[in-house]
Scaffold this active site. Structure first.
Site, mmCIF file in Angstrom:
data_model
loop_
_atom_site.group_PDB
_atom_site.id
_atom_site.type_symbol
_atom_site.label_atom_id
_atom_site.label_comp_id
_atom_site.label_asym_id
_atom_site.label_seq_id
_atom_site.Cartn_x
_atom_site.Cartn_y
_atom_site.Cartn_z
ATOM 1 N N LYS A 36 -7.019 3.218 -3.467
ATOM 2 C CA LYS A 36 -7.446 3.211 -2.071
ATOM 3 C C LYS A 36 -7.682 4.645 -1.615
ATOM 4 O O LYS A 36 -6.942 5.554 -1.992
ATOM 5 C CB LYS A 36 -6.351 2.532 -1.233
ATOM 6 C CG LYS A 36 -6.562 2.537 0.270
ATOM 7 C CD LYS A 36 -5.392 1.818 0.950
ATOM 8 C CE LYS A 36 -5.427 1.976 2.468
ATOM 9 N NZ LYS A 36 -4.282 1.299 3.120
ATOM 10 N N LYS A 75 -10.295 -0.023 -2.513
ATOM 11 C CA LYS A 75 -10.178 -0.213 -1.069
ATOM 12 C C LYS A 75 -10.525 1.077 -0.334
ATOM 13 O O LYS A 75 -9.732 2.016 -0.318
ATOM 14 C CB LYS A 75 -8.765 -0.664 -0.688
ATOM 15 C CG LYS A 75 -8.555 -0.867 0.828
ATOM 16 C CD LYS A 75 -7.145 -1.351 1.128
ATOM 17 C CE LYS A 75 -6.874 -1.429 2.626
ATOM 18 N NZ LYS A 75 -5.510 -1.924 2.930
ATOM 19 N N ASP A 107 0.863 -1.182 0.000
ATOM 20 C CA ASP A 107 0.000 0.000 0.000
ATOM 21 C C ASP A 107 0.898 1.229 0.000
ATOM 22 O O ASP A 107 1.525 1.551 1.015
ATOM 23 C CB ASP A 107 -0.904 0.004 1.231
ATOM 24 C CG ASP A 107 -1.983 -1.076 1.178
ATOM 25 O OD1 ASP A 107 -1.752 -2.114 0.523
ATOM 26 O OD2 ASP A 107 -3.038 -0.881 1.798
#
Length: 328
Positions: A228, A264, A165
């Site tokens: 995300k 996400k 991430d």
């Protein structure tokens, strides 16, 4: 699109090709707009239009459990805390409940930790198919020297992280420097190698939904496997309007390229009822494939505890105290 069998370039649950990216198309980026009032009206209708009860709600909540990136990203993280979190990922709901629900073997989608805890998490999850995700690139601000951010990615992958991430440089979005954002994201994607990359936009710091839409598109062009919302450290994290903006960018990218990109939402999703709204929105806008862990994740920790409480209420008719469903 033809599906592929899992390989070393894919996570255990993935059966479709990764996003290879494409050359930066500045004309496409410039054409992207976001009708904020219309997006907010659409998001506001969800609570009244989508409601599931009883066994249907239980089924949706069990689905949500399988989509959680169970996360600990605190300055006081210890090896013991991460090991306990991994134990919770392996057994996210009390065994007696899963037995009654016919869902033995259910796990969360992944465990997400800082780089320093990757090896601990990998050892704790050995023998499972649960991937470890590492937050890298100077999380959460993303302002450390670029060469160090790239090195951190490589070290997390070497330590066993299957997902990375990364955080983008918000200044590139705020100044409209899309080439710089593309180049940064492309190099980070390359550094990830076989590990899947989730691009964290920190949407609460991007000022407008149009910026969110354009940043989403540029990151996908550069090869992000997921986009995300947030680090969870901003003052505003995942919201339904931001989600609608980002998943429509995902839909546009798939329509143009044929490539599926995951989504996400992270930060602020703590209640089971909130998870149900996000799942309903994903099904409405993108369809069933985005209700699987290879294309959708919740970045959360406390969410799991509330889901477990709701499932116990479904089975017994009584709510238990929150402390009966601790994360570790």
């Amino acid at each position: 699109m033809q599906t592929l069998t899992p390989s070393k370039t894919q996570l255990p649950q993935v059966a479709h090709p990764r996003n290879p990216g494409m050359p930066l198309d500045l004309d496409w980026v410039a054409a992207v707009q976001a009708n904020t009032s219309a997006i907010e009206r659409r998001a506001a209708t969800l609570g009244g239009r989508r409601s599931v009860k009883k066994e249907f709600q239980a089924a949706w909540l069990l689905k949500a459990v399988s989509l959680i990136d169970l996360t600990t990203l605190s300055g006081d993280d210890t090896w013991g805390r991460v090991e306990r979190l991994c134990a919770k990922a392996r057994q996210p709901v009390a065994p007696w409940m899963l037995e009654k629900l016919g869902m033995e073997g259910l796990t969360t989608g992944a465990v997400c930790v800082y780089h320093d805890m990757v090896e601990t998490a990998v050892r704790a999850l050995e023998g499972t198919k649960i991937p470890v995700a590492a937050v890298s690139t100077g999380f959460p601000a993303g302002l450390s020297p670029f060469d160090l951010r790239i090195e951190e990615i490589r070290r997390s992958v070497a330590a066993g992280a299957q997902e990375i991430d990364i955080v983008i440089s918000r200044r590139h979005v705020l100044t409209g420097n899309w080439q710089a954002l593309y180049d940064e994201m492309r190099e980070m994607r390359d550094a990830c190698g076989n590990a899947h990359v989730k691009a964290i936009l920190a949407t609460g710091e991007l000022a407008t939904l149009r910026n969110v839409a354009r940043a989403s598109l540029v990151c996908m062009m550069a090869g992000a496997d997921f986009i995300k919302t947030s680090t969870g450290k901003e003052s505003v994290n995942a919201t339904l309007p931001v989600t609608l903006t980002m998943i429509r960018a995902i839909r546009d990218y798939q329509d143009r390229t044929g490539v599926k990109v995951g989504y996400k939402p992270a930060g602020g999703i703590a209640k089971a009822k909130d998870a149900l709204l996000y799942l309903a929105l994903m099904k409405d806008e993108l369809g069933h494939p985005w209700l699987q862990p290879d294309l959708f994740r919740f970045g959360a920790s406390s969410l799991l505890g509330d889901i477990e409480r709701q499932l116990e209420h479904y089975l017994t008719g009584h709510y238990s105290a929150a402390n009966r469903h601790a994360m570790g």
